[in-house]
Design an enzyme around this catalytic site. Sequence first.
Site, PDB file in Angstrom:
ATOM      1  CB  SER A 117     -44.927 -32.448  30.580  1.00  0.00           C
ATOM      2  OG  SER A 117     -46.019 -31.534  30.562  1.00  0.00           O
ATOM      3  CG  ASN A 118     -49.787 -33.359  28.470  1.00  0.00           C
ATOM      4  OD1 ASN A 118     -50.125 -32.231  28.132  1.00  0.00           O
ATOM      5  ND2 ASN A 118     -50.176 -33.910  29.628  1.00  0.00           N
ATOM      6  NE  ARG A 119     -47.594 -32.267  20.349  1.00  0.00           N
ATOM      7  CZ  ARG A 119     -48.274 -32.656  19.270  1.00  0.00           C
ATOM      8  NH1 ARG A 119     -48.603 -33.926  19.123  1.00  0.00           N
ATOM      9  NH2 ARG A 119     -48.644 -31.770  18.365  1.00  0.00           N
TER      10      ARG A 119
END
Length: 404
Positions: A215-217
Site C-alpha cells: 500500500s502507500n501513505r
Amino acid sequence: MSEQATDRLRGRRIILGVCGGIAAYKTAELVRGLKKAGAEVQVLMTRDAHQFVTPLTLGTLSEREVLSDIFPDNREGSWTKHVHLGRWGDLFVIAPLTANTLAKLVHGQCDSMLTAVALSATCPMVVCPAMDHDMYNHPAVRANLAALEGRGVEVMPAAFGELASGLTGQGRMPEPDAILGRVAERLGTGPLAGRSVVVTAGPTREAIDPVRFLSNRSTGTMGLAIAEEAARRGARVTLVAGPGVPPSSGVIERIDVVSAADMHAAVLSRGDADVVVGAAAVADFAPAEPSASKVSKSDGGLTLPLKRTPDILLELGSKKRDGQILVGFALETDDGEARARTKLARKNLDWIVLNDPNEAGAGFGPGTNRVTVIGLDGSVLPLPVLPKPEVAARILDVVFAPAG
C-alpha cells in the site's frame, strides 16, 4: 415534505441561528423537521433567544450542543469553533432574524457565536426576518435587508398575519414548513446542480497473502475534500474510497473499495459521469499471485513477482465522450511538471494536479497541500500552501471556469 425535498436534505449540514423574538418558539418544529429529513443541525442562539425557547429544547431535538457565546466555559480551543463551523455548514439559516441581529450582520459586529459564525461562514445564507409590522417597514430595517441581499444573502419575506403586538400586518416569520421547503430548494441548486461527479480517494491495498499487503501513505483527505466541495456546489457526487478514508457526508454516494481492481470496477461502473477526478493513490503494481495462506518467514529473502494494475484514467481517457471532464493527480518527486504534462497528454485528461510529497505543507496527511494545476490548453496555476478544503475549492474553480 416531499420525497424529493427529503433527498435534498439527507446528510446536509444546516447551521440554524435563532434570535430573540417571539417566533423563536417555532424553531423547535423547524429543527425537528430538518432532523426528520436526515439533516445535521447545529443551533446557534443569541442570549435573548433563551427568553423564548430553551437551549435544552433545541439541543435535545438537534442532538448537538447549542452554542451562544464565542468563548464557552472550560472548552479548550473553543475560541476557534466559529471558524470550523463556518466551513462545516452547507447552508446557514437565521430564523427568526431580529432587527438587532440584522443590524449587526450588516455592520460586521461580532458579539455572539451566531454573529461570529456568520462572519466566518463560507456557505450560502438564508434569513427569515420577524418583527412587528412598523419595525419591519422602518427605512433602517429595509435598508439593512437590502444590504444583505446585495451581498448575496437570501431574504425570505416576512409573512402577513396577526402579530404578537395584537396588530395585523407583515412581520411574521415564515412558517417552519415554508422554511423547510426553501432550504430544500436551496440545497438542490448550485453552480454544479445537475452535474454528476465521481471522485477517487485514498490508497489501495494489494494482497500478498491473507495478512500482508502492499500500500502507500495516502490518507484520502484531498479526494474527500474535493468530493465534499463538489457536493456543496450542488453536484451528484460518488466517492470511491480506498481503505482508511475518513467518513463523508450522507449526501455523497460512497463506494468503499480495497484493491486497485476494486477501484477500477467501481469507477468504470460510473464511467459516464460528467466529471471524474482521480485523486486516489492507486497502486501501480500488485503481487502477481497472492498466496492463499500466510507466507512463512524463512532465513532467505523473498522474491515477490508483481504485475501492473489497471490504469483507470488511461482507460477512461481512451473512451472519453464529448463534454466529459477528466482530472488526474500526479505525485512526483523529480521532474514533476514534465512528467505531469506527459501523463496529461498520454491519458487524454483535461487537467492534472501536480504535487510533491517532499515539499513542506504538501503531500500525504490531513492538513494542507501545495499543488500546481496544469491544463491541456497549456495553462499553469501554481497554488500556495493552503488547507485541503481550500485547495479543493480552488481546483474546482479552475476546472469549472467559464470558457473564454
